[in-house]
Design a protein around this motif. Structure first.
Motif, PDB file in Angstrom:
ATOM      1  N   ASN A 177       0.820  -1.209   0.000  1.00 44.11           N
ATOM      2  CA  ASN A 177       0.000   0.000   0.000  1.00 44.11           C
ATOM      3  C   ASN A 177       0.853   1.257   0.000  1.00 44.11           C
ATOM      4  OD1 ASN A 177      -2.442  -1.222  -0.137  1.00 44.11           O
ATOM      5  ND2 ASN A 177      -2.782  -1.265   2.072  1.00 44.11           N
ATOM      6  N   VAL A 178       1.874   1.263   0.859  1.00 41.24           N
ATOM      7  CA  VAL A 178       2.754   2.438   0.917  1.00 41.24           C
ATOM      8  C   VAL A 178       3.338   2.713  -0.456  1.00 41.24           C
ATOM      9  CG1 VAL A 178       4.981   3.248   1.776  1.00 41.24           C
ATOM     10  CG2 VAL A 178       3.313   2.307   3.360  1.00 41.24           C
ATOM     11  N   MET A 179       3.793   1.646  -1.130  1.00 40.65           N
ATOM     12  CA  MET A 179       4.426   1.861  -2.425  1.00 40.65           C
ATOM     13  C   MET A 179       3.408   2.247  -3.494  1.00 40.65           C
ATOM     14  SD  MET A 179       7.668  -0.708  -2.599  1.00 40.65           S
ATOM     15  CE  MET A 179       7.995  -0.247  -4.280  1.00 40.65           C
ATOM     16  N   ARG A 180       2.197   1.713  -3.383  1.00 41.10           N
ATOM     17  CA  ARG A 180       1.182   2.114  -4.359  1.00 41.10           C
ATOM     18  C   ARG A 180       0.872   3.590  -4.207  1.00 41.10           C
ATOM     19  NH1 ARG A 180      -3.728  -1.449  -3.389  1.00 41.10           N
ATOM     20  NH2 ARG A 180      -4.677  -0.385  -5.152  1.00 41.10           N
ATOM     21  N   VAL A 181       0.785   4.034  -2.947  1.00 42.77           N
ATOM     22  CA  VAL A 181       0.528   5.449  -2.712  1.00 42.77           C
ATOM     23  C   VAL A 181       1.691   6.297  -3.231  1.00 42.77           C
ATOM     24  CG1 VAL A 181       0.215   7.180  -0.912  1.00 42.77           C
ATOM     25  CG2 VAL A 181      -1.044   5.043  -0.804  1.00 42.77           C
ATOM     26  N   MET A 182       2.910   5.725  -3.186  1.00 43.16           N
ATOM     27  CA  MET A 182       4.064   6.436  -3.738  1.00 43.16           C
ATOM     28  C   MET A 182       4.017   6.493  -5.259  1.00 43.16           C
ATOM     29  SD  MET A 182       7.348   5.098  -1.646  1.00 43.16           S
ATOM     30  CE  MET A 182       7.687   5.620   0.029  1.00 43.16           C
ATOM     31  N   GLY A 183       3.101   5.745  -5.853  1.00 47.43           N
ATOM     32  CA  GLY A 183       2.964   5.767  -7.301  1.00 47.43           C
ATOM     33  C   GLY A 183       3.625   4.599  -8.008  1.00 47.43           C
ATOM     34  N   ALA A 184       3.867   3.500  -7.286  1.00 47.95           N
ATOM     35  CA  ALA A 184       4.534   2.359  -7.895  1.00 47.95           C
ATOM     36  C   ALA A 184       3.596   1.616  -8.841  1.00 47.95           C
ATOM     37  CB  ALA A 184       5.016   1.401  -6.807  1.00 47.95           C
ATOM     38  N   THR A 185       4.143   1.198  -9.987  1.00 48.03           N
ATOM     39  CA  THR A 185       3.383   0.357 -10.902  1.00 48.03           C
ATOM     40  C   THR A 185       3.540  -1.096 -10.444  1.00 48.03           C
ATOM     41  OG1 THR A 185       5.293   0.032 -12.286  1.00 48.03           O
ATOM     42  CG2 THR A 185       3.862   1.891 -12.836  1.00 48.03           C
ATOM     43  N   ARG A 186       2.792  -1.993 -11.100  1.00 50.82           N
ATOM     44  CA  ARG A 186       2.871  -3.401 -10.751  1.00 50.82           C
ATOM     45  C   ARG A 186       4.300  -3.933 -10.940  1.00 50.82           C
ATOM     46  NH1 ARG A 186      -0.447  -7.739 -10.286  1.00 50.82           N
ATOM     47  NH2 ARG A 186      -2.442  -6.929 -10.956  1.00 50.82           N
ATOM     48  N   TRP A 187       4.913  -3.475 -12.015  1.00 49.26           N
ATOM     49  CA  TRP A 187       6.284  -3.888 -12.323  1.00 49.26           C
ATOM     50  C   TRP A 187       7.234  -3.388 -11.222  1.00 49.26           C
ATOM     51  CZ3 TRP A 187       9.902  -6.733 -13.884  1.00 49.26           C
ATOM     52  CH2 TRP A 187      11.166  -6.257 -14.249  1.00 49.26           C
ATOM     53  N   ASP A 188       7.030  -2.120 -10.798  1.00 47.39           N
ATOM     54  CA  ASP A 188       7.830  -1.572  -9.693  1.00 47.39           C
ATOM     55  C   ASP A 188       7.689  -2.452  -8.464  1.00 47.39           C
ATOM     56  OD1 ASP A 188       8.897   0.702 -10.873  1.00 47.39           O
ATOM     57  OD2 ASP A 188       7.078   1.873 -10.485  1.00 47.39           O
ATOM     58  N   LEU A 189       6.429  -2.810  -8.174  1.00 48.41           N
ATOM     59  CA  LEU A 189       6.175  -3.612  -6.969  1.00 48.41           C
ATOM     60  C   LEU A 189       6.923  -4.932  -7.036  1.00 48.41           C
ATOM     61  CD1 LEU A 189       2.374  -3.088  -6.273  1.00 48.41           C
ATOM     62  CD2 LEU A 189       4.294  -2.290  -4.925  1.00 48.41           C
ATOM     63  N   TYR A 190       6.880  -5.599  -8.206  1.00 40.27           N
ATOM     64  CA  TYR A 190       7.577  -6.878  -8.332  1.00 40.27           C
ATOM     65  C   TYR A 190       9.081  -6.702  -8.227  1.00 40.27           C
ATOM     66  CZ  TYR A 190       4.239 -10.542  -8.982  1.00 40.27           C
ATOM     67  OH  TYR A 190       3.287 -11.485  -8.736  1.00 40.27           O
ATOM     68  N   ARG A 191       9.581  -5.704  -8.925  1.00 38.32           N
ATOM     69  CA  ARG A 191      11.022  -5.558  -9.015  1.00 38.32           C
ATOM     70  C   ARG A 191      11.630  -5.092  -7.686  1.00 38.32           C
ATOM     71  NH1 ARG A 191      15.209  -2.287 -11.812  1.00 38.32           N
ATOM     72  NH2 ARG A 191      13.920  -0.429 -11.696  1.00 38.32           N
ATOM     73  N   ARG A 192      10.957  -4.155  -7.043  1.00 43.76           N
ATOM     74  CA  ARG A 192      11.585  -3.530  -5.885  1.00 43.76           C
ATOM     75  C   ARG A 192      11.094  -4.068  -4.558  1.00 43.76           C
ATOM     76  NH1 ARG A 192      13.919   1.193  -8.203  1.00 43.76           N
ATOM     77  NH2 ARG A 192      12.943   1.447 -10.213  1.00 43.76           N
ATOM     78  N   LEU A 193       9.953  -4.749  -4.564  1.00 44.82           N
ATOM     79  CA  LEU A 193       9.424  -5.221  -3.275  1.00 44.82           C
ATOM     80  C   LEU A 193       9.251  -6.737  -3.261  1.00 44.82           C
ATOM     81  CD1 LEU A 193       8.223  -4.731  -0.515  1.00 44.82           C
ATOM     82  CD2 LEU A 193       6.025  -4.317  -1.597  1.00 44.82           C
TER      83      LEU A 193
ATOM     84  N   ALA C 112      18.977   4.262   0.632  1.00 41.47           N
ATOM     85  CA  ALA C 112      18.195   3.706  -0.473  1.00 41.47           C
ATOM     86  C   ALA C 112      16.715   3.638  -0.103  1.00 41.47           C
ATOM     87  CB  ALA C 112      18.719   2.336  -0.851  1.00 41.47           C
ATOM     88  N   ASN C 113      16.434   3.368   1.160  1.00 43.05           N
ATOM     89  CA  ASN C 113      15.048   3.350   1.605  1.00 43.05           C
ATOM     90  C   ASN C 113      14.417   4.731   1.508  1.00 43.05           C
ATOM     91  OD1 ASN C 113      13.527   0.995   2.714  1.00 43.05           O
ATOM     92  ND2 ASN C 113      15.510   0.597   3.667  1.00 43.05           N
ATOM     93  N   VAL C 114      15.177   5.726   1.941  1.00 48.26           N
ATOM     94  CA  VAL C 114      14.646   7.093   1.931  1.00 48.26           C
ATOM     95  C   VAL C 114      14.392   7.550   0.492  1.00 48.26           C
ATOM     96  CG1 VAL C 114      15.213   9.484   2.487  1.00 48.26           C
ATOM     97  CG2 VAL C 114      15.689   7.683   4.134  1.00 48.26           C
ATOM     98  N   GLU C 115      15.232   7.054  -0.425  1.00 44.87           N
ATOM     99  CA  GLU C 115      15.129   7.514  -1.814  1.00 44.87           C
ATOM    100  C   GLU C 115      14.092   6.749  -2.634  1.00 44.87           C
ATOM    101  OE1 GLU C 115      19.007   7.324  -3.495  1.00 44.87           O
ATOM    102  OE2 GLU C 115      19.835   8.774  -2.095  1.00 44.87           O
ATOM    103  N   LEU C 116      13.454   5.762  -2.002  1.00 48.25           N
ATOM    104  CA  LEU C 116      12.588   4.861  -2.777  1.00 48.25           C
ATOM    105  C   LEU C 116      11.569   5.597  -3.661  1.00 48.25           C
ATOM    106  CD1 LEU C 116      11.577   2.012  -3.429  1.00 48.25           C
ATOM    107  CD2 LEU C 116      10.173   2.111  -1.384  1.00 48.25           C
ATOM    108  N   ALA C 117      10.853   6.533  -3.060  1.00 52.46           N
ATOM    109  CA  ALA C 117       9.793   7.206  -3.820  1.00 52.46           C
ATOM    110  C   ALA C 117      10.370   7.998  -4.989  1.00 52.46           C
ATOM    111  CB  ALA C 117       8.997   8.126  -2.905  1.00 52.46           C
ATOM    112  N   LEU C 118      11.526   8.625  -4.763  1.00 57.06           N
ATOM    113  CA  LEU C 118      12.147   9.394  -5.851  1.00 57.06           C
ATOM    114  C   LEU C 118      12.577   8.454  -6.967  1.00 57.06           C
ATOM    115  CD1 LEU C 118      14.335  11.930  -3.845  1.00 57.06           C
ATOM    116  CD2 LEU C 118      12.049  12.230  -4.771  1.00 57.06           C
ATOM    117  N   GLU C 119      13.065   7.271  -6.559  1.00 60.64           N
ATOM    118  CA  GLU C 119      13.490   6.288  -7.541  1.00 60.64           C
ATOM    119  C   GLU C 119      12.294   5.874  -8.407  1.00 60.64           C
ATOM    120  OE1 GLU C 119      16.094   3.549  -5.435  1.00 60.64           O
ATOM    121  OE2 GLU C 119      15.486   2.054  -6.923  1.00 60.64           O
ATOM    122  N   LEU C 120      11.169   5.659  -7.741  1.00 61.58           N
ATOM    123  CA  LEU C 120       9.962   5.266  -8.473  1.00 61.58           C
ATOM    124  C   LEU C 120       9.539   6.363  -9.439  1.00 61.58           C
ATOM    125  CD1 LEU C 120       7.848   3.691  -5.594  1.00 61.58           C
ATOM    126  CD2 LEU C 120       8.909   2.500  -7.501  1.00 61.58           C
ATOM    127  N   ARG C 121       9.849   7.596  -9.087  1.00 58.77           N
ATOM    128  CA  ARG C 121       9.471   8.711  -9.947  1.00 58.77           C
ATOM    129  C   ARG C 121      10.542   9.076 -10.957  1.00 58.77           C
ATOM    130  NH1 ARG C 121       5.105  11.648  -6.765  1.00 58.77           N
ATOM    131  NH2 ARG C 121       4.266   9.754  -5.896  1.00 58.77           N
TER     132      ARG C 121
END
Lengths: 281, 272, 290
Positions: A177-193, C112-121
């Motif tokens: 949820n946190v990452m989705r709110v950050m704007g993560a796509t499904r691919w982001d979720l798989y790759r990074r989480l 890296a944790n702190v930068e996560l959201a920026l990385e996603l963007r």
């Protein structure tokens, strides 16, 4: 004013450190001595018992005979010849099974419905003793390398698949949820989480499947082969050559050990971030 | 009054939504599962002889005939019983020795540290590989299969048992000591009792291992048993027979799994 | 000093609302049953831009549900959730979310944790590093950039989790009992940190807590919710002047007045929910909050 007298606290600290070191050392000494004694007793006892005909050497062989048999097999090149077969079957089957297991786990968890539709079938397939399929696989694929590779791959696939799915599914919903709110796509979720989270689970499965993948390859060799350590062992039954059988079994055990040791640094590297939690993981 | 009515309305809507989704999920799920199975069996039946070589793949109807034949000729009961017998005694032998070994070595950390490398070496031997050795030692009768099955069971139970003994919290032991527990009481009432859940896991998961051990033993050398049925049919290129025997085996394993599940659910409340 | 308004819309909001809930209802069907339970009933809130709001109430009163609705992680059963005047549909990436657990990724270093959201963007690495270093420094974590979460204390992890959300500068930040699991001292220090960070940027914060003092110390307004189903009981204007000293908040002018009134409200609700829980303990003691 550096008076060289230890305060009582200092002395207590020093004594505690010394005590700890002493007890560690005495533990290590006794354990290693114990291991040495046990080794000597086992090997020596076996050897002696066989010499004195307390054990029938035809059936139990003895350590010196096994060592000699191993040496003869190694010197004649036949040990390496057979090892090559088994190693190839294992390595190819293991890699194939692991790859398919991870890919299947990823694909099936992408969406809920296919997973839930297929789940009972996968569980049913998982429940079938795969070794029991050996004769069928041999019937299908003949006596070459292929049936052994297939068996080794099957033994690997299910555990890797199951563990990876468990890993993927245990990802924290909060974090998703946190990452989705950050704007993560499904691919982001798989790759990074999801995948980094599942990786240790997959590696555990890989470690556990090394011996059973080899078991698959060896059973394949029992059921029909022209080479391989399993074939070598099976062949000796008619000759009652227990020494050669034992030599081949020891070689197999060594192969399993080596592969598990090879995986250890990889696991440690993947779990490097856990070091603060304790070094026993 | 109006607010209350609205509340009812909202609740109803939530229940409706839930029910609708639940029903949809249910039908898609079970229908898809059933459809998949039927399509698979039908495709197998129809395509066999067209796309699939029936010689290698047989077909569901032929497999069913084989099962019927096995049952009617009495070979079914005979062979299944033998395999069950081998697996049963193998399980008893393996589980009993492993439990004792785990309790003793779990309680004696120094002894465990001493034998650990030896155990690791033995553990690294691929279980199947000692099959031929057992045939040489114990003959092609039931004994070699029982021991192989026991060997398949041993390490699963042993590893779980040891980790169970080690998982008993230090605090429980301290509390019992303060309460005046003697060494014997400590072992029976706290340590072994606390290890029980882990041990149970090992005892449960190793049951299929016993069957596999027996089957593999029969593959290596035998004249009866489900494993023999499989390898014999395979040697005669009787694909339908191979599938029939494998289906029987799978059914056996499934029935055991269901029984075990029931048993462990009964036991779970007591072992915690 | 403490003005009390009947609801969030209260005294004709002086500034434009950035988050607005209009008569929101949320009902859940508890797993395995056919019974719906109301988590939120007729909740209306209107949070002006740049204010710090706290939501308190007995556990299970739907505080977290409100945050999830604003983040678009779940949809209301009835009523409307507005963000910046638009109806929230689907995940709302204009808000930052700080959960109760720090939820740091264990395989990433602090930085890296702190930068996560920026990385996603897709922010370039150099820029990311610059901004993360600055924030890390501001919460006193300099020198720990390369540490993994497992090597940090609970308080340090919490700080990291907060600046991880601050770094991408969303106009609104939702915080769900972020200091819940921490010990009392660490809590105070972190509250102080949070206030300093907030005072620099003055973004809108919705802060869920069950700690009265924490709510008063941090917020412009405190929303008191009633026991399940969650309704808005009252909205308090705290009115303690800023900058505040969280360590001595008890001595701040007006503190005890707000505290007493809040406590009177809350203790009523706790009594209600306890009675109810004792009543249907056999039936379904689990809260419906998601």
């Amino acid at each position: 004013m550096a008076v060289v007298t230890l305060s009582r606290a200092d002395r207590a600290l020093q004594r505690a450190a010394e005590d700890a070191q002493r007890s560690r050392r005495s533990w290590a000494v006794s354990v290693w001595l114990g291991r040495l004694c046990l080794l000597v007793v086992l090997i020596g006892g076996w050897e002696l018992a066989a010499d004195q005909h307390l054990l029938d050497p035809t059936f139990t062989s003895k350590p010196s005979a096994i060592a000699r048999a191993w040496w003869q097999l190694a010197a004649s090149g036949s040990l390496w010849h057979h090892t090559q077969y088994t190693l190839t079957e294992f390595a190819v089957g293991f890699a194939l099974g692991a790859l398919l297991g991870v890919v299947a786990a990823c694909l099936l968890t992408l969406s809920d419905l296919p997973y839930r539709v297929l789940e009972p079938y996968l569980l049913a397939l998982y429940g079938i003793p795969k070794l029991a399929l050996g004769p069928l696989i041999v019937l299908w694929f003949g006596v070459g390398l292929l049936p052994k590779i297939v068996l080794a791959a099957m033994m690997t696939f299910f555990l890797v698949y199951m563990n990876t799915v468990v890993g993927i599914r245990s990802t924290s919903g909060d974090m998703v949820n946190v990452m989705r709110v950050m704007g993560a796509t499904r691919w982001d979720l798989y790759r990074r989480l999801v995948l980094p989270h599942a990786l240790p689970y997959t590696l555990t499965a890989l470690r556990l499947t090394i011996p059973i993948a080899i078991v698959g390859a060896i059973l394949g060799e029992f059921l029909g082969a022209t080479g391989g350590l399993g074939y070598l062992i099976y062949e000796q039954v008619t000759f009652l050559a227990v020494d050669k059988m034992m030599a081949a079994i020891a070689t197999l055990a060594a192969i399993v050990l080596v592969f598990r040791l090879l995986l250890l640094p990889l696991e440690r590297w993947v779990n490097r971030h856990d070091k603060a939690i304790g070094g026993n993981g | 009054m109006e607010a209350l009515a609205h509340r009812e309305h909202v609740l109803e809507r939530a229940v409706d939504e839930h029910r609708r989704r639940g029903r949809r999920d249910f039908w898609t799920l079970y229908l898809s599962r059933l459809a998949l199975l039927l399509v698979f069996l039908l495709a197998w039946q129809v395509l066999s002889g067209v796309l699939l070589d029936p010689y290698f793949f047989s077909r569901p109807s032929l497999i069913w005939d084989q099962v019927v034949l096995l049952v009617q000729s009495g070979r079914f009961a005979d062979n299944v019983l033998l395999t069950v017998e081998e697996a049963f005694f193998g399980y008893l032998l393996g589980a009993a020795t492993a439990t004792v070994a785990a309790a003793v070595l779990g309680l004696l950390p120094r002894a465990y540290a001493i034998v650990e490398p030896f155990l690791l070496a033995v553990y690294s031997i691929p279980s199947v590989a000692i099959g031929p050795l057992l045939i040489v030692w114990l003959g092609i009768g039931i004994n070699s299969k029982v021991v192989l099955a026991a060997y398949f069971v041993f390490f699963v139970v042993f590893m779980n048992g040891v980790s169970g003994v080690r998982s008993v919290p230090r605090g429980w032991i301290d509390v019992a000591r303060v309460m005046g527990a003697g060494r014997g009481q400590l072992v029976t009432k706290i340590i072994l009792r606390g290890a029980a859940p882990h041990l149970m896991t090992g005892l449960r998961t190793s049951v299929p291992q016993a069957v596999i051990g027996a089957i593999v033993g029969e593959f290596i050398s035998s004249q009866r048993g489900i494993g023999f049925l499989i390898s014999d049919a395979s040697a005669r290129y009787n694909t339908a027979g191979v599938f029939a025997a494998i289906s029987i085996l799978s059914l056996l394993v499934l029935v055991m799994a269901i029984l075990l599940n029931g048993l462990s659910r009964l036991g779970a409340r007591r072992t915690g | 000093m403490a003005r009390v308004t009947a609801n969030g819309r209260g005294d004709a909001a002086p500034r434009a609302a950035v988050v607005e809930l209009v008569s929101v209802y949320k009902a859940f069907v508890a797993g395995g049953t056919r019974q719906a339970k109301l988590a939120l009933e007729d909740v209306s809130l209107s949070v002006p831009r740049g204010e710090f709001w706290s939501i308190i109430g007995p556990s299970g009163c739907g505080k977290s549900t409100i945050l999830n609705l604003i983040a678009g992680l779940s949809a209301p059963t009835d009523g409307t959730v507005l963000y910046d005047g638009r109806v929230v549909r689907g995940v709302n990436t204009d808000v930052g979310y700080v959960t109760q657990d720090d939820n740091l990724l264990p395989w990433r270093t602090l930085q890296a944790n702190v930068e996560l959201a920026l990385e996603l963007r897709g922010v370039p690495a150099a820029q990311r590093a610059e901004r993360s270093r600055e924030l890390i420094g501001r919460v006193g974590l300099s020198g720990f950039e390369r540490h993994y979460p497992a090597e940090l204390s609970g308080g340090m992890r919490k700080r990291a989790s907060i600046i991880r959300t601050l770094i991408y500068e969303t106009p609104v930040i939702l915080m769900d009992e972020p200091f819940g699991p921490l010990d009392a001292q660490t809590r105070l220090v972190l509250q102080d940190d949070l206030l300093r960070l907030w005072e620099r940027s003055r973004r809108t914060i919705l802060f869920v807590t069950h700690d009265l003092v924490e709510a008063i110390a941090l917020s412009d307004r405190v929303v008191v919710m009633s026991a399940a189903p969650g309704r808005i009981k009252r909205v308090y204007d705290v009115g303690i002047p800023r900058p505040r000293d969280v360590f001595h908040i008890h001595g701040a002018p007006g503190f005890s007045l707000v505290y007493d009134r809040l406590w009177a409200d809350i203790s009523d609700e706790i009594a209600v929910s306890r009675r109810r829980r004792a009543g249907d303990a056999v039936e379904a003691p689990e809260a419906v909050e998601s």
